[in-house]
Write a protein that holds these residues in place. Structure first.
Motif, mmCIF file in Angstrom:
data_model
loop_
_atom_site.group_PDB
_atom_site.id
_atom_site.type_symbol
_atom_site.label_atom_id
_atom_site.label_comp_id
_atom_site.label_asym_id
_atom_site.label_seq_id
_atom_site.Cartn_x
_atom_site.Cartn_y
_atom_site.Cartn_z
ATOM 1 N N ALA A 149 -4.271 2.367 0.398
ATOM 2 C CA ALA A 149 -4.025 2.727 -0.830
ATOM 3 C C ALA A 149 -5.401 3.240 -1.098
ATOM 4 O O ALA A 149 -6.492 2.378 -1.060
ATOM 5 C CB ALA A 149 -3.734 1.587 -1.434
ATOM 6 N N HIS A 204 0.768 -1.319 -0.004
ATOM 7 C CA HIS A 204 0.076 0.046 -0.180
ATOM 8 C C HIS A 204 0.938 1.247 0.007
ATOM 9 O O HIS A 204 0.314 2.387 0.075
ATOM 10 C CB HIS A 204 -1.048 0.075 1.104
ATOM 11 N N ASP A 226 -7.391 0.377 -3.308
ATOM 12 C CA ASP A 226 -7.150 -0.748 -2.899
ATOM 13 C C ASP A 226 -8.116 -0.907 -1.514
ATOM 14 O O ASP A 226 -8.598 -1.864 -1.160
ATOM 15 C CB ASP A 226 -5.737 -1.409 -2.578
#
Length: 825
Positions: free
Chosen positions: A404, A335, A407
C-alpha cells in the motif's frame, strides 16, 4: 313290439334295491336298504362291419344277439363304434412309434458303447506295446550288465560254433522267460465300471449303481498304470523363482511367493529352530535362509518400494507445450491484494470474506483481453497464515508483491519477500492505493531497498507498477508485465502424461465429502483417474473449476476442486495418478504407517531423565486446553500455529485436537474430559453435539475472523497467569530499647525515622543492612494503646510474629504488598 318303437320307462332298467343286516356290539343289529346299479351294455347296430354273418365278433364287442341299451339309436351306436375303432388305431400307431424310438435309442447306445470299447481296446494295445518295449529295454540293460560282469569266454571251436550260436555262453546268465502278460478280461455289460449312457434313477438307487467310478477316476487310473509300465512317475523339473522378500513377511505369504506348500515351509523353519505358524511374521534374514534352502533366488525389497509405481520420468522436450503462468499475490493484510485480484477478475470476492480479510487460499484463472490465460493464487496476508503463504510460494511461477502506497512496508510484506526468495521465483511489485491522499510510491521504493528489493526506477531488475484497485489505474500495465515475465520464463509442461498436482486447500464438505483444491503442475487429470495424495487416495468423481462448473479434465496450471477422496489431505500434499486402486491403497497404507511410526518415534526418543524433567516442567506450567474445528485444513493449521505462539514460561495454550468439518459429539466428549472449550471457525455444531454440550456444560465458541479468535484465547490464557505481587516501601523504624513483657514476649521500643509504620504491613528486620527476618507485626502500640499507624518522628512499640531475636540498633523496614493482574502481550 318292434325295435324302433319306444319302450316305456320303468324300474327294470334302474337300480335294484336290497337289504343288508349290520351287526353291532352287545347283540344289536340293524337292517339297511342298499341299491346296486346295473352295468350298462352297449349293443352294436345290426349289420355293422365286423358283425356280419360268418365273422367272429371282436373282443370286447357284444354279439348281435346282445340286447341294446335303452334309448340308443342306430346312428349313435355307429358313431360310438367308429370312435372306438379310431382310438384303437391311434393306440396301435403310438405303440409302433414308441417301439421305433426305443430301437433307435438302443442302437445309439450300442454305437456309443462300441466306440468307447474301441477306444479302450486301442488304449490297452498302446499300453501293452509300451510295456513290452520297456521290458525289452530292461532285458537289454540286464544283459549288458551281466556281460560286463562275466569273465571273457574262450573262443569257440569251428565244430561247436553252430552249437555256441544256439546255446548261451557258460558264464552268461540264462535269459529270463518273459512273463505272460495278464489278459485283461473285457468287461461285460454287467461288470462295466464306467457309466455308459445316462444314469437312471434305478441305477443310482441300486446297490452298486451309485458307486461307479467317474471318467476322471478312470483316466487317473490309466495314467498311473502307464507311469508304472514306463518305469515309475516322471520327476518334474524344479522351477527356480525370484522371490521378493520385504523387511518382514508372513510365513504363508512367503510360501505363496515360492509356490511351495505352507506345511513344508513351517517344517523347514522348525528344522532351523524357529517355531512359527503360517500366520506369524519372520524377518528378512530368516526368510532368505528358507528361500535358499528351497532352491530359489531372493530379492530384498523395502516397504518404500511401493512408491516406485509413481513414475518420475523425464519429459521429452518435443512433447512439452506452453502452459499458463501461476501468479501468487502476496503482501501485508489490508494492503489490497484481493481487491486487486477482484479488479482483474471483475468480481467481488472481498464481500464474501469475513471481516473483509482473506481466510483461505483462492485459486482463479483469468483470461486477459489479449487472450492470455493467467492462473492467480490469492494468499491471506495475516501473520497466522504464514504456512499457507509458504505453500503458495512453492507452486508459483511469479510473485506479485502488493504494498500500500499510504502504509509502506510492513512485517508480512517482509515475510512475503523472504518466501519469494526461498522459492526462487521472480517478483513484480504492485504499489497499490495510489489514489489515496497520503500515497507516496517513492517512499515504498526507498523502504524496499532496505530489504534488497531494487525496482527498475531505482536502476534495479524488479518490475514495479503503480496501480489502484478502486479506479483500475495501472492494471493493463501490470498484466503486460506479467505476460512479459512469463515469456522470459518459457513455462512449458507435458499435458499427455499422468497428472501431478499440489493441494492448495482441503476441506470436508457436508454434501460432497472431502474436497481438495488442486493446482495441476504437469500432465492432465481426467475424471475417473485413480490417484494418491499424501496419506489419502481416491478416484476422481468430479472436477469443478473456479467458476463452479464441472469439467471432464484439467491440464497444467489449471486449479480445480477434486471430489472422490477417501479422507481430507493436508494442504501442500502432492497428488500423483496411479494405474490401479490396489496400488493407490497400498501406497496410502504405507504412508499412514510411516507417519504413525514417525510420530511414535518422536514421542519415544527421550530418556527417563528427560521425561522426568519434562513432567516437572509441565507441572509448573498452566495449560489452557482447547478443541479447534475449522472449515478448511489451511485455516485449522493457521489457528494451531497461532495458538502455539500464545503463552510464556508460566502458561500456554494446548490444542487437544483440531480438524476439518462440523463440531460433533466426539469433540464434545473430548472437551468434557479435558475441561476445554470447543472453538469453531466458520463451522457450527450439529444438533446432537449441541444437546450434548448443553447437558455436559461444554462451552462452544464460534468465530469467523481469526483476529477475534486469537484475542479471546489470549485473554482466557491471561486469566491463568498468577497475579504479579508488587512491594511498596512505607517507612523505616529504629529499635532504641528492647523490653520483655509478660504474656507478649520481647517488645521493641522504636522510633519511626522515615515514612510511617502500619500494623497490616509486612516488615523486615535489618542488622548491619542485612535482612535477618521477614514477617508480619504482632502488635503496634502507641504508649499503651493499639494503633493502626504511627507517623515519622513518633515512638512506638512493635512485636514480631513468632520471632524475638531483636536487639537495640536494628532497623525495621516496613512495606505493603499489592497484587497486579497480568496479561499476555
Amino acid at each position: 313290439m318292434s325295435d324302433n318303437e319306444k319302450k316305456p320307462l320303468g324300474v327294470r332298467g334302474g337300480p335294484r334295491s336290497g337289504h343288508v343286516k349290520q351287526s353291532f356290539s352287545h347283540g344289536r343289529t340293524k337292517s339297511v336298504v342298499v341299491e346296486t346299479k346295473r352295468k350298462r351294455v352297449v349293443v352294436p347296430k345290426p349289420g355293422t362291419p365286423g358283425n356280419s354273418a360268418g365273422s367272429a365278433a371282436p373282443s370286447g364287442t357284444p354279439s348281435k344277439s346282445a340286447p341294446r341299451p335303452a334309448g340308443i339309436s342306430d346312428a349313435e351306436m355307429e358313431r360310438r363304434l367308429k370312435a372306438v375303432q379310431a382310438a384303437k388305431a391311434s393306440e396301435a400307431d403310438e405303440a409302433q412309434r414308441r417301439a421305433a424310438e426305443d430301437l433307435a435309442r438302443e442302437e445309439e447306445r450300442n454305437r456309443k458303447r462300441a466306440e468307447i470299447e474301441e477306444k479302450e481296446r486301442e488304449e490297452r494295445e498302446r499300453e501293452e506295446r509300451a510295456r513290452k518295449k520297456a521290458e525289452e529295454e530292461e532285458d537289454k540293460r540286464a544283459e549288458k550288465k551281466a556281460a560286463e560282469a562275466a569273465p571273457e569266454p574262450a573262443p569257440p571251436s569251428p565244430e561247436n560254433a553252430p552249437v555256441a550260436d544256439k546255446a548261451p555262453t557258460r558264464g552268461a546268465p540264462p535269459k529270463k522267460a518273459k512273463p505272460e502278460p495278464e489278459r485283461r478280461e473285457k468287461p461285460g455289460k454287467g461288470d462295466d465300471r464306467r457309466r455308459s449312457g445316462k444314469l437312471t434313477l434305478n441305477q443310482a438307487l441300486s446297490e452298486d449303481g451309485g458307486r461307479r467310478r467317474s471318467m476322471a477316476a478312470m483316466k487317473r487310473k490309466q495314467e498311473r498304470a502307464r507311469q508304472k509300465a514306463m518305469g515309475g512317475p516322471q520327476q518334474r523339473e524344479k522351477v527356480t523363482r525370484d522371490v521378493q522378500v520385504p523387511e518382514t513377511i508372513v510365513v504363508s505369504e512367503l510360501a505363496n511367493r515360492m509356490a511351495e506348500r505352507v506345511a513344508d515351509v513351517v517344517k523347514a523353519l522348525m528344522q532351523n529352530g524357529i517355531m512359527a505358524t503360517q500366520n506369524q511374521s519372520i524377518d528378512a534374514d530368516t526368510a532368505e535362509l528358507i528361500v535358499e534352502e528351497f532352491g530359489h533366488r531372493i530379492q530384498r525389497v523395502s516397504d518404500a518400494d511401493v512408491e516406485d509405481v509413481i513414475q518420475q520420468v523425464e519429459d521429452d522436450p518435443k512433447e512439452l507445450k506452453t502452459r499458463p503462468p501461476v501468479i501468487t499475490i502476496m503482501g501485508h493484510v489490508d494492503h489490497g491484494k484481493t481487491s486487486l485480484l477482484d479488479a482483474i477478475r471483475k468480481t467481488n470476492v472481498v464481500s464474501g470474506e469475513a471481516g473483509g480479510i482473506t481466510q483461505h487460499i483462492g485459486a482463479y484463472q483469468v483470461t486477459t483481453e489479449s487472450g492470455a490465460v493467467l492462473t492467480f493464487l490469492d494468499t491471506p496476508g495475516h501473520a497466522a497464515f504464514t504456512s499457507m503463504r509458504s505453500r503458495g510460494a512453492q507452486v508459483t511461477d511469479i510473485v506479485i508483491l502488493v504494498v500500500a502506497a499510504d502504509d509502506s512496508v510492513m512485517p508480512q510484506t517482509i515475510e512475503a519477500i523472504k518466501h519469494a526468495r526461498a522459492a526462487g521465483v521472480p517478483m513484480i511489485v504492485a504499489i497499490n492505493k495510489i489514489d489515496r491522499p497520503g500515497a507516496d510510491p517513492d517512499k515504498v521504493r526507498a523502504e524496499l531497498l532496505q530489504h534488497e528489493v531494487i525496482v527498475e526506477k531505482m536502476s534495479g531488475d524488479v518490475l514495479d507498477v503503480e496501480v489502484s484497485a478502486i479506479n483500475g489505474t495501472g492494471l493493463d500495465e501490470l498484466l503486460e508485465n506479467i505476460a512479459l515475465q512469463a515469456e522470459l520464463l518459457e513455462l512449458r509442461a507435458n499435458p499427455d502424461r499422468a497428472a501431478i498436482g499440489a493441494v492448495i486447500e482441503a476441506q470436508l464438505d457436508v454434501g460432497r465429502g472431502p474436497v481438495a483444491t488442486v493446482l495441476i503442475q504437469n500432465g492432465t487429470l481426467h475424471q475417473g483417474d485413480i490417484f494418491v495424495v499424501g496419506e489419502q487416495w481416491g478416484k476422481v468423481r468430479a472436477l469443478v473449476n473456479d467458476h463452479g462448473d464441472r469439467v471432464p479434465e484439467a491440464g497444467p496450471s489449471v486449479p480445480v476442486e477434486v471430489l472422490g477422496l477417501n479422507g481430507t489431505p493436508e494442504a501442500g500434499d502432492v497428488l500423483n495418478v496411479v494405474e490401479t486402486e490396489a496400488q493407490a491403497r497400498e501406497i496410502s497404507e504405507y504412508r499412514q504407517e510411516a507417519a504413525k511410526d514417525k510420530r511414535a518415534a518422536a514421542g519415544a526418543a527421550t530418556t527417563l531423565e528427560q521425561l522426568m524433567a519434562k513432567a516437572k516442567e509441565d507441572a509448573d506450567v498452566s495449560e489452557l486446553p482447547i478443541v479447534v474445528k475449522a472449515d478448511v485444513q489451511g485455516s485449522a493449521e493457521a489457528i494451531v500455529q497461532a495458538m502455539e505462539k500464545i503463552g510464556n514460561e508460566e502458561v500456554r495454550v494446548r490444542v487437544l485436537h483440531y480438524g476439518v468439518g462440523a463440531i460433533t459429539e466426539t469433540d464434545i466428549g473430548l472437551a468434557e474430559a479435558s475441561g476445554a472449550p470447543v472453538i469453531g471457525f466458520n463451522v457450527r455444531a450439529n444438533a446432537p453435539a449441541r444437546q450434548s454440550a448443553n447437558q455436559k456444560g461444554v462451552e462452544i465458541r464460534y468465530y469467523s475472523v481469526i483476529y477475534d479468535l486469537v484475542d479471546d484465547v489470549k485473554a482466557a490464557a491471561s486469566g491463568l497467569l498468577s497475579a504479579e505481587v508488587r512491594e511498596h516501601f512505607i517507612g523505616y523504624a529504629e529499635i532504641k530499647e528492647v523490653f520483655k513483657v509478660t504474656g507478649v514476649g520481647k517488645v521493641a521500643g522504636c522510633q519511626v525515622t522515615e515514612g510511617a509504620a502500619r500494623r497490616s504491613a509486612g516488615v523486615r528486620l535489618l542488622r548491619d543492612n542485612v535482612v535477618i527476618h521477614e514477617g508480619t507485626l504482632k502488635t503496634l502500640k502507641r504508649f499503651k494503646d493499639e494503633v493502626k499507624e504511627v507517623n515519622v518522628g513518633q515512638e512506638c512499640g512493635m512485636a514480631f510474629e513468632n520471632y524475638e531475636d531483636i536487639r537495640p540498633g536494628d532497623v525495621i523496614e516496613i512495606f505493603v504488598r499489592e497484587e497486579v493482574e497480568r496479561s499476555l502481550d
